[in-house]
Design an enzyme around this catalytic site. Sequence first.
Site, PDB file in Angstrom:
ATOM      1  N   SER A  67       0.851  -1.209  -0.026  1.00  0.00           N
ATOM      2  CA  SER A  67      -0.090   0.084  -0.108  1.00  0.00           C
ATOM      3  C   SER A  67       0.833   1.367   0.029  1.00  0.00           C
ATOM      4  CB  SER A  67      -0.874   0.081   1.172  1.00  0.00           C
ATOM      5  OG  SER A  67      -1.612   1.028   1.464  1.00  0.00           O
ATOM      6  N   THR A 522       0.214  -1.998  11.432  1.00  0.00           N
ATOM      7  CA  THR A 522       1.231  -2.373  10.257  1.00  0.00           C
ATOM      8  C   THR A 522       2.511  -1.921  10.420  1.00  0.00           C
ATOM      9  OG1 THR A 522       0.514  -0.187   9.484  1.00  0.00           O
ATOM     10  CG2 THR A 522      -0.756  -2.077   8.571  1.00  0.00           C
TER      11      THR A 522
HETATM   12  P1  NG1 Z   1      -2.154   0.980  11.408  1.00  0.00           P
HETATM   13  O1  NG1 Z   1      -0.847   0.792  11.146  1.00  0.00           O
HETATM   14  O2  NG1 Z   1      -2.816  -0.148  12.234  1.00  0.00           O
HETATM   15  O3  NG1 Z   1      -2.454   2.392  12.209  1.00  0.00           O
HETATM   16  C1  NG1 Z   1      -2.714   1.752   9.055  1.00  0.00           C
HETATM   17  C2  NG1 Z   1      -4.037   3.032   9.171  1.00  0.00           C
HETATM   18  C3  NG1 Z   1      -5.254   2.376   8.937  1.00  0.00           C
HETATM   19  C4  NG1 Z   1      -5.193   1.268   7.950  1.00  0.00           C
HETATM   20  C5  NG1 Z   1      -4.055   0.410   7.733  1.00  0.00           C
HETATM   21  C6  NG1 Z   1      -3.991  -0.583   6.603  1.00  0.00           C
HETATM   22  C7  NG1 Z   1      -3.781   5.194  10.104  1.00  0.00           C
HETATM   23  C8  NG1 Z   1      -3.593   5.932  11.797  1.00  0.00           C
HETATM   24  N1  NG1 Z   1      -3.772   3.865  10.337  1.00  0.00           N
HETATM   25  O4  NG1 Z   1      -3.034   1.113  10.034  1.00  0.00           O
HETATM   26  O5  NG1 Z   1      -6.084   3.185   9.025  1.00  0.00           O
HETATM   27  O6  NG1 Z   1      -5.432   1.868   6.764  1.00  0.00           O
HETATM   28  O7  NG1 Z   1      -2.883   1.033   7.879  1.00  0.00           O
HETATM   29  O8  NG1 Z   1      -3.460   0.068   5.634  1.00  0.00           O
HETATM   30  O9  NG1 Z   1      -3.941   5.768   9.029  1.00  0.00           O
HETATM   31 ZN    ZN Z   2      -3.566   1.124   0.128  1.00  0.00          ZN
END
Ligand code: NG1
Ligand code: ZN
Length: 558
Positions: A67, A522
Amino acid sequence: MDDQQSSLLLESAACFPPPKGVKLSYGTSGFRADSSVLESMVFRVGVLAALRSLKTGSVIGLMITASHNKVSDNGVKVADPSGGMLTQEWEPFANQLANAPNPSSLLEFIVDFVKKENITLNGKQEAVVLLGRDTRPSGERLLEAAKKGVASIVGAIAKDVGVVTTPQLHWMVRAKNKGMEASECSYFEQLASSFRCLMDLTPQRDQSNFGNDKVIVDGADGVGGEKLEELKKLLSDICIEVRNHGDGVLNDGVGADFVQKDKIVPRGFDHEDVGLRCASLDGDADRLVYFSVKSNDSKTIDLVDGDKILSLFALFIKEQLSILNKSIDGVGNESYQPRLGVVQTAYANGASTDYLKLMGLDVVLTPTGVKYLHEKAEEFDIGIYFEANGHGTILFSEAFLHWLESRSSSYLSTSEGSEEQRAALRLLAVSKLINQAVGDALSGLLLVEAILHHMGWSIYKWNELYNDLPSRQLKVKVVDRTAITTSNAETVVVTPTGIQEAINIETEKYPRGRCFVRPSGTEDVVRVYAEATTQEGADALANSVARLVEHHLGFGNS
Ligand code: NG1
Ligand code: ZN
C-alpha cells in the site's frame, strides 16, 4: 492427508525457509515487512489461500502489496469470496503458518487445521486463487512464491491477473463468485457506465460553483495512475489529468498517505495548481483524498480527507432517500424504511462526527482496520464507512437493492422521468459505481466527481461543509508496542494501567481536546492522535502524550 500431498508440501516448503528472528502477525492489512524477508510468508499465504478456496468452494484472492509503505517494503493479504478481507477466524491460522519454524511444523499445523475445519485434501475439489500485485519491484519474485504456495495443495490453481490495484483484485474475486465476468475490462466498463449514468441524471442546476472542470490526480507513482489513464479512455464527461504515474519513487513525497499526514503538496504540484481540484491516491489505489493548493503558500494544502468524502457521500445518499421517502409518504402505505448508517474510527476528525450527527445520521465508531468498519457497515441497508486517511466505501444490502429495483421499475409505469425515479436510478448507479468489496480510489474518485457535479459544488464549497479541528498524529518507537491494549474503539488504554489517567489529565488542559494512543497494526510503533481547537494545542497535546507513552513503555530501537 495422503502421502502425495504431505510430501508435496514438505518439498515445496523446504524451498522457502523462513528468515531467522522475524515474527510477523496478520495485522490490519495482512502481513507487511521489508520485502527481503517476505518470500516464505508469501509462499505460506499461497497455501492458506488455496485451503480457503477449498473450504469455501469459491474463488479466493491473494494480493501482493504494501500500500502506502515505502517501496522497499511489501506485503500480502487475502481476499475472501465476497471480495472482503480474510475472515478474522482464520487470522490465528495465518499467524501459525507464517511463523512455523520449519517444513515439518508447517505440515503439522496444516494437518491439524484441515482436520478441524473439515477440509478434504484429495485433489478432487477445485480450488482457485486469483493472484495480483502492485508495481513494487519485489512483486514479481514474491508472486512466484505465492504461485508455488498455491500449487503445493493438490488440485489448486493459481490465476495470475498481473499488475492491478488492490481494489481491482478484490472486485474480481467478488465478481467471479457472483458468476459475472471478472476481467479488468469488465471492471473498467462497469465503473464507466455507472458514472455516465449518474452524470446523465444530474439535475439542471446552476453549475457556476462547480469551478474548474478538471481534476488533477496524484497517482503516488504506483499502480493507480496507470490504471486511471486506461479508465479515462472510457470517460467522456470528465477531464482527468494524471501526475506521478510511475516515473518517480513510489510513495516518496507523493500519495494519499503523505498528503493526508503531512498536509503538503505532493511532488509535481505547485502554485500553478492553485484554484484547481486535486486528488491523491495511495500506492495500491485503495485510498483517496482530495486537496487544493493554498494560494498564499504553494507548498501547503487544504486537505479534503476521507471524513469529508464520507460526509459528501452521506449527504448525497440522504438527499436521494428523502426524495424517495416523499413519494412513500404520498402513497402512505409503504412500510419499508431503509437504514442509513455511517461508520468511522477514532481517527475521524471530531468536527466530522459532530456534523454527521447534526445531519441526523446514525454514526458508529469501530477500531482501526477496514475489516472492522466493513463488518459494521454491513449491518445497515446502506452503510458508508471511511477512515480519515481516505479508505472507505458504501455497502448496499441485497434487500435494499431489490426494493430499489422494484421501485424503479414501478415508476416506469407510473411516473417515468419523475424525480423519484431519478433518485432510485441514481442510487442504483452508485451501487454499481462504488466498489462494494473494498475501498477503491478510482471508483471513489468518479463518485466524488459525479456528486460535485450533481451539487454544482467546487472543492472549496465542499470543504466548507464543516471546519476540521486541528489535529496531530505522531509515531512513538517503544520496546513492545503490544503492551498497550485498548477498549471503546481504541479510545481508552486498558493496559499498562495509569497511562489513561495521565492522558486524561493532559487532554483536559486543552479546549475540545481529544487524544488517544494505540499500537499500529502495520508498523512497529505506537500511534498518538491529538485534536484541539488550535494547531499549537493539538501539537502540544500530541507531544506530551508521546512523552508519556515513552515514559511508560520505554524507548524502542529505531
Ligand atoms: P495502523 O498501522 O494499524 O494504524 C494503518 C492505518 C489504518 C489502515 C491500515 C491498513 C492510520 C492511522 N492507520 O493502520 O487506518 O488503513 O494502515 O493500511 O492511518
Ligand atoms: Zn492502500
